[in-house]
Scaffold this motif. Structure first.
Motif, PDB file in Angstrom:
ATOM      1  N   LYS A  13       0.840  -1.206   0.000  1.00 23.84           N
ATOM      2  CA  LYS A  13       0.000   0.000   0.000  1.00 23.84           C
ATOM      3  C   LYS A  13       0.873   1.252   0.000  1.00 23.84           C
ATOM      4  CE  LYS A  13      -3.868  -1.993   2.647  1.00 23.84           C
ATOM      5  NZ  LYS A  13      -4.663  -1.853   3.896  1.00 23.84           N
ATOM      6  N   LYS A  14       1.880   1.212   0.839  1.00 29.36           N
ATOM      7  CA  LYS A  14       2.761   2.370   0.975  1.00 29.36           C
ATOM      8  C   LYS A  14       3.432   2.706  -0.347  1.00 29.36           C
ATOM      9  CE  LYS A  14       6.661   4.130   3.669  1.00 29.36           C
ATOM     10  NZ  LYS A  14       7.666   3.815   4.735  1.00 29.36           N
ATOM     11  N   LYS A  15       3.775   1.680  -1.137  1.00 29.95           N
ATOM     12  CA  LYS A  15       4.468   1.913  -2.405  1.00 29.95           C
ATOM     13  C   LYS A  15       3.630   2.783  -3.331  1.00 29.95           C
ATOM     14  CE  LYS A  15       7.410  -0.741  -4.076  1.00 29.95           C
ATOM     15  NZ  LYS A  15       8.167  -1.927  -4.489  1.00 29.95           N
ATOM     16  N   TYR A  16       2.344   2.458  -3.472  1.00 30.91           N
ATOM     17  CA  TYR A  16       1.464   3.264  -4.312  1.00 30.91           C
ATOM     18  C   TYR A  16       1.461   4.723  -3.862  1.00 30.91           C
ATOM     19  CZ  TYR A  16      -0.883  -0.745  -6.577  1.00 30.91           C
ATOM     20  OH  TYR A  16      -1.184  -1.859  -7.319  1.00 30.91           O
ATOM     21  N   ILE A  17       1.265   4.925  -2.576  1.00 31.11           N
ATOM     22  CA  ILE A  17       1.098   6.284  -2.059  1.00 31.11           C
ATOM     23  C   ILE A  17       2.396   7.082  -2.132  1.00 31.11           C
ATOM     24  CG2 ILE A  17       0.331   7.653  -0.097  1.00 31.11           C
ATOM     25  CD1 ILE A  17      -1.804   5.850  -1.555  1.00 31.11           C
ATOM     26  N   VAL A  18       3.508   6.457  -1.789  1.00 29.91           N
ATOM     27  CA  VAL A  18       4.798   7.149  -1.861  1.00 29.91           C
ATOM     28  C   VAL A  18       5.100   7.559  -3.302  1.00 29.91           C
ATOM     29  CG1 VAL A  18       7.289   6.888  -1.581  1.00 29.91           C
ATOM     30  CG2 VAL A  18       5.755   6.088   0.214  1.00 29.91           C
ATOM     31  N   LEU A  19       4.779   6.711  -4.258  1.00 35.61           N
ATOM     32  CA  LEU A  19       5.009   7.056  -5.661  1.00 35.61           C
ATOM     33  C   LEU A  19       4.206   8.290  -6.070  1.00 35.61           C
ATOM     34  CD1 LEU A  19       5.097   3.494  -7.266  1.00 35.61           C
ATOM     35  CD2 LEU A  19       6.991   5.114  -7.144  1.00 35.61           C
ATOM     36  N   THR A  20       2.986   8.425  -5.552  1.00 32.37           N
ATOM     37  CA  THR A  20       2.200   9.625  -5.883  1.00 32.37           C
ATOM     38  C   THR A  20       2.785  10.866  -5.228  1.00 32.37           C
ATOM     39  OG1 THR A  20       0.611   9.438  -4.024  1.00 32.37           O
ATOM     40  CG2 THR A  20       0.087   8.253  -6.065  1.00 32.37           C
ATOM     41  N   LYS A  21       3.446  10.703  -4.102  1.00 31.76           N
ATOM     42  CA  LYS A  21       4.081  11.844  -3.451  1.00 31.76           C
ATOM     43  C   LYS A  21       5.320  12.307  -4.220  1.00 31.76           C
ATOM     44  CE  LYS A  21       2.339  10.785   1.161  1.00 31.76           C
ATOM     45  NZ  LYS A  21       2.653  10.392   2.565  1.00 31.76           N
ATOM     46  N   HIS A  22       5.850  11.416  -5.057  1.00 31.30           N
ATOM     47  CA  HIS A  22       6.965  11.783  -5.932  1.00 31.30           C
ATOM     48  C   HIS A  22       6.482  12.221  -7.312  1.00 31.30           C
ATOM     49  CE1 HIS A  22      10.296  10.714  -3.307  1.00 31.30           C
ATOM     50  NE2 HIS A  22       9.677   9.599  -2.989  1.00 31.30           N
ATOM     51  N   GLY A  23       5.183  12.224  -7.517  1.00 33.00           N
ATOM     52  CA  GLY A  23       4.637  12.718  -8.778  1.00 33.00           C
ATOM     53  C   GLY A  23       4.701  11.749  -9.936  1.00 33.00           C
ATOM     54  N   HIS A  33      -8.951   3.533  -3.668  1.00 35.41           N
ATOM     55  CA  HIS A  33     -10.054   4.021  -4.498  1.00 35.41           C
ATOM     56  C   HIS A  33     -10.103   5.547  -4.522  1.00 35.41           C
ATOM     57  CE1 HIS A  33     -11.474   0.028  -5.360  1.00 35.41           C
ATOM     58  NE2 HIS A  33     -11.200  -0.272  -4.109  1.00 35.41           N
ATOM     59  N   ASP A  34      -9.571   6.181  -3.481  1.00 40.33           N
ATOM     60  CA  ASP A  34      -9.365   7.632  -3.559  1.00 40.33           C
ATOM     61  C   ASP A  34      -8.326   7.940  -4.630  1.00 40.33           C
ATOM     62  OD1 ASP A  34     -11.125   8.002  -1.454  1.00 40.33           O
ATOM     63  OD2 ASP A  34      -9.547   8.072   0.066  1.00 40.33           O
ATOM     64  N   LEU A  35      -7.298   7.107  -4.696  1.00 33.23           N
ATOM     65  CA  LEU A  35      -6.230   7.278  -5.683  1.00 33.23           C
ATOM     66  C   LEU A  35      -6.748   7.102  -7.107  1.00 33.23           C
ATOM     67  CD1 LEU A  35      -3.330   7.267  -6.863  1.00 33.23           C
ATOM     68  CD2 LEU A  35      -3.113   4.912  -6.027  1.00 33.23           C
ATOM     69  N   ILE A  36      -7.491   6.039  -7.334  1.00 31.51           N
ATOM     70  CA  ILE A  36      -7.958   5.743  -8.681  1.00 31.51           C
ATOM     71  C   ILE A  36      -9.145   6.625  -9.088  1.00 31.51           C
ATOM     72  CG2 ILE A  36      -9.607   3.911  -8.161  1.00 31.51           C
ATOM     73  CD1 ILE A  36      -8.420   2.294 -10.434  1.00 31.51           C
ATOM     74  N   GLY A  37      -9.886   7.108  -8.093  1.00 36.97           N
ATOM     75  CA  GLY A  37     -10.995   8.019  -8.374  1.00 36.97           C
ATOM     76  C   GLY A  37     -12.354   7.360  -8.495  1.00 36.97           C
ATOM     77  N   GLY A  38     -12.443   6.076  -8.131  1.00 36.01           N
ATOM     78  CA  GLY A  38     -13.727   5.383  -8.223  1.00 36.01           C
ATOM     79  C   GLY A  38     -13.622   3.978  -7.677  1.00 36.01           C
ATOM     80  N   SER A  83      -9.892  11.782 -15.330  1.00 33.17           N
ATOM     81  CA  SER A  83      -8.570  12.152 -14.838  1.00 33.17           C
ATOM     82  C   SER A  83      -8.724  12.934 -13.540  1.00 33.17           C
ATOM     83  CB  SER A  83      -7.807  12.997 -15.870  1.00 33.17           C
ATOM     84  OG  SER A  83      -8.441  14.248 -16.044  1.00 33.17           O
ATOM     85  N   HIS A  84      -7.676  12.934 -12.740  1.00 31.06           N
ATOM     86  CA  HIS A  84      -7.621  13.783 -11.550  1.00 31.06           C
ATOM     87  C   HIS A  84      -6.189  13.761 -11.022  1.00 31.06           C
ATOM     88  CE1 HIS A  84      -8.010  10.820  -7.958  1.00 31.06           C
ATOM     89  NE2 HIS A  84      -7.713  10.108  -9.009  1.00 31.06           N
ATOM     90  N   TYR A  85      -5.982  14.413  -9.908  1.00 27.40           N
ATOM     91  CA  TYR A  85      -4.677  14.435  -9.246  1.00 27.40           C
ATOM     92  C   TYR A  85      -4.780  13.704  -7.909  1.00 27.40           C
ATOM     93  CZ  TYR A  85      -2.770  17.993 -12.416  1.00 27.40           C
ATOM     94  OH  TYR A  85      -2.314  18.674 -13.511  1.00 27.40           O
ATOM     95  N   TYR A  86      -3.707  13.024  -7.551  1.00 29.17           N
ATOM     96  CA  TYR A  86      -3.611  12.470  -6.210  1.00 29.17           C
ATOM     97  C   TYR A  86      -2.222  12.771  -5.692  1.00 29.17           C
ATOM     98  CZ  TYR A  86      -4.741   9.641  -2.212  1.00 29.17           C
ATOM     99  OH  TYR A  86      -5.025   9.243  -0.929  1.00 29.17           O
ATOM    100  N   ASN A  87      -2.158  13.489  -4.561  1.00 27.60           N
ATOM    101  CA  ASN A  87      -0.887  14.050  -4.095  1.00 27.60           C
ATOM    102  C   ASN A  87      -0.259  14.825  -5.257  1.00 27.60           C
ATOM    103  OD1 ASN A  87      -1.102  13.119  -1.431  1.00 27.60           O
ATOM    104  ND2 ASN A  87      -0.302  11.124  -1.980  1.00 27.60           N
ATOM    105  N   LYS A  88       0.928  14.447  -5.714  1.00 34.46           N
ATOM    106  CA  LYS A  88       1.577  15.184  -6.794  1.00 34.46           C
ATOM    107  C   LYS A  88       1.428  14.504  -8.158  1.00 34.46           C
ATOM    108  CE  LYS A  88       5.147  17.304  -3.888  1.00 34.46           C
ATOM    109  NZ  LYS A  88       6.615  17.471  -3.690  1.00 34.46           N
TER     110      LYS A  88
END
Length: 238
Positions: free
Chosen positions: A87-97, A117-122, A197-202
């Motif tokens: 789980k952490k891998k997905y989120i950390v990657l979004t923090k790096h854009g 699902h917040d990340l993917i948007g649905g 489309s949307h943004y999650y973190n960066k």
């Protein structure tokens, strides 16, 4: 002659480096595998590396950051609780854009992980994890759908006209109201928005509902859509 050969080699190296570097993560569900891999390997201006879920989870964050501009996901885990470090891998990657494009059954993955699902948007609601029967999502295989380009000015839909595609589609899904609709459908059984489309973190995020069969992977409009999406999320990283 030596100088000429060196220049040619340098030119080829630069041409390769000019391509968008893509990591493709797949597994956990059946699909038309050889045709999907062939599509990924032949997208215009894209240099794709294909790995399975287990390989992706073994990769280091720094390795992904340094090597890849974007990640394309056609993977699923709907039977087991995801490990915290995955789980952490997905989120950390979004923090790096790191830009991400999610296809088809990724929407039904991770049924017990809300942040995914917040990340993917649905979310596609699985019966085994949803008590309220009215919330159960639906799916339709081998459906031929007229697809409408909702936003013709978005980079993901650049030079893309309305098109028809035979594939698998979903109905009664949850879509975050903050996402930006890209493609739609007027079919009464299918979600009115089938790409967004949307943004999650960066990170820039794109979800595309079709993407299950050979018909999609060989469709010119679909391949254009995926190429556009990858360039949109992968270039000009925040």
């Amino acid at each position: 002659m030596y100088i000429l050969c060196s220049l040619l080699m340098l030119s080829c190296f630069r041409a390769k480096e000019d391509k968008l570097s893509l990591l493709v993560v797949r597994g956990g569900h059946t699909y038309d595998t050889p045709d999907f891999e062939n599509m990924c390997s032949n997208l215009d201006g894209v240099n794709a590396t294909l790995v399975l879920n287990s390989h992706f989870y073994d990769m280091k964050i720094d390795e992904i950051k340094e090597k890849y501009d974007a990640i394309l996901f056609l993977n699923q885990n709907k039977h087991y609780s995801e490990y915290d470090w995955n789980k952490k891998k997905y989120i950390v990657l979004t923090k790096h854009g790191i830009g991400m494009v999610f296809l088809h059954f990724t929407l039904s993955s991770q049924p017990e992980w809300d942040e995914y699902h917040d990340l993917i948007g649905g979310k596609w609601f699985l019966k085994n994890y949803t008590e309220d029967e009215k919330l159960h999502s639906t799916y339709f295989t081998d459906m031929t759908l007229d697809i409408e380009v909702i936003d013709k000015n978005h980079p993901v839909t650049k030079a893309l006209e309305n098109f028809t595609l035979k594939d698998a589609y979903y109905g009664n899904i949850y879509r975050d109201p903050s996402v930006h609709p890209l493609l739609g459908s007027n079919h009464s059984d299918v979600s009115s928005v089938i790409a967004w489309s949307h943004y999650y973190n960066k990170s820039k995020i794109v979800y595309v509902m079709p993407g299950f069969t050979k018909e999609a992977y060989e469709n010119t409009s679909y391949k254009k859509l995926i190429t556009n999406a990858l360039y949109y999320v992968g270039l000009n990283r925040n």
